[in-house]
Design a protein around this motif. Sequence first.
Motif, PDB file in Angstrom:
ATOM      1  N   ARG A  92       0.880  -1.182   0.000  1.00  0.00           N
ATOM      2  CA  ARG A  92       0.000   0.000   0.000  1.00  0.00           C
ATOM      3  C   ARG A  92       0.907   1.217   0.000  1.00  0.00           C
ATOM      4  N   LEU A 105      -6.909   3.311  -5.073  1.00  0.00           N
ATOM      5  CA  LEU A 105      -8.139   3.035  -4.333  1.00  0.00           C
ATOM      6  C   LEU A 105      -9.024   4.286  -4.360  1.00  0.00           C
ATOM      7  N   THR A 106     -10.330   4.083  -4.390  1.00  0.00           N
ATOM      8  CA  THR A 106     -11.238   5.227  -4.267  1.00  0.00           C
ATOM      9  C   THR A 106     -11.218   5.669  -2.803  1.00  0.00           C
ATOM     10  N   GLU A 118     -12.999   3.125  -0.709  1.00  0.00           N
ATOM     11  CA  GLU A 118     -12.229   1.877  -0.504  1.00  0.00           C
ATOM     12  C   GLU A 118     -11.128   2.078   0.526  1.00  0.00           C
ATOM     13  N   ASP A 138     -12.743   2.312   4.005  1.00  0.00           N
ATOM     14  CA  ASP A 138     -13.220   1.010   4.502  1.00  0.00           C
ATOM     15  C   ASP A 138     -12.052   0.140   4.951  1.00  0.00           C
ATOM     16  N   GLU A 139     -10.975   0.204   4.186  1.00  0.00           N
ATOM     17  CA  GLU A 139      -9.795  -0.579   4.540  1.00  0.00           C
ATOM     18  C   GLU A 139      -9.210  -0.093   5.870  1.00  0.00           C
ATOM     19  N   SER A 177     -12.779   9.377   3.838  1.00  0.00           N
ATOM     20  CA  SER A 177     -13.983   9.023   3.079  1.00  0.00           C
ATOM     21  C   SER A 177     -14.848  10.229   2.744  1.00  0.00           C
TER      22      SER A 177
END
Length: 387
Positions: free
Chosen positions: A277, A313-314, A317, A320-321, A342
């Motif tokens: 990541r 990633l949006t 996403e 949430d991660e 978010s």
Amino acid sequence: MMLNMSLTTPFAVYVHWPFCLSKCPYCDFNSHVRHGGVDEARFVRAYATEIAAAADRVPGRTVSSIFFGGGTPSLMQPASVAAILEAIAKHWRVAPDVEITLEANPTSVEAARFRGFRAAGVNRVSLGVQSLDDAALKELGRLHSAQEALDAVAIARANFERYSFDLIYARPRQSLESWAAELRRALAHAGDHLSMYQLTIEPDTPFFGLHKAGKLVVPNEDLARDLYDLTQAICVKAGLPAYEISNHARPGGECRHNLVYWRGHDYAGIGPGAHGRLTIDGRRVATETEKRPESWLMRVEAAGSGLIVDEKLTAGEAADEFLLMGLRLAEGIEPARYTALSGRTLDPKRIAILREEGAVETTTDGRLRVTLSGFPILDAVVADLAA
Ligand SMILES: C[S@@+](CC[C@H](N)C(=O)[O-])C[C@H]1O[C@@H](n2cnc3c(N)ncnc32)[C@H](O)[C@@H]1O
Ligand code: SF4
């Protein structure tokens, strides 16, 4: 004064060594047996190439932890570990107090290499002890006895500043009494960290087939829950409370590398099947490399990296991660960071319901965390909050 984030934000490097002496029947990790041997020098060159490619994408970072995971990295020659560490140090700054962990299987052959790993720069080992019961070790397909594992723990203690070991519980026919005795025995040999995993029956493993055929019976949900509660009680008493669902440490003994994952910081994934990541131009990017070792090798030799997934990633996403990873920790998450990622706030009504059910709590400094009784239903809690 503005702090330079690249010097202060944790940044980790995960190095995956995908080879094992034999395949354990419960394991679905990316691990492979190569009876004909492995061209280790060629693999190490490819790791160095992939490290250079990753550093090109996130230059100027300071490496706070390095983790050699597997597979069985203790099968590597210490010189190979040293060469990979040199490649990392060539491309990034390495923090003076860097944590460098290597996963080791506790056979005598591997323990004999511990001194060499220490000389190469490794300062922490994580040993796959799994059980202190010889019959259970046999059933788990392990190549070591309980005594051999304890001998390896002693050699680890003599060679490294820090060590941890893994145990698997909720095994076939395990009773509360036998697990309590085994765990207490293990705790007598523990350093500052212990990982304890409930046996999971993974698809496409020999255990899956045996389980389906009724030939391998694991504890039912109630017993598994009791085993979990018992584990928590015994470990708290021994001074090693859980700081994550399956990970226990004395205060300050937490694995800094794993905290990078759970706190949502960046990590580069190097080697076959490694995940990463990275934050690039303000966006979180998910990376994944080719799993099959020889295909990964050829890709790296041809293209400079084994990447097969490289995806921005949006915002949803990434948030949430962050929730999924952060709520695994006993310290929980900062709701404001979820909002920053978010652009939305966590639903206060849902939090209130979960709080009433005793699954989550809010700390005095405003963090949201899952309670001990909420941990066994963590997936449901996260799904509820993320929805
Ligand atoms: C991928 S292994 C690598 C460590 C090393 N090769 C070893 O086996 O000692 C990491 C840990 O995952 C745990 N593990 C792997 N498969 C598991 C399963 N199906 N259920 C519970 N724990 C598992 C084991 O405790 C193991 O030590
Ligand atoms: S548990 Fe460890 S030794 Fe066994 S197959 Fe998996 S990675 Fe290899």
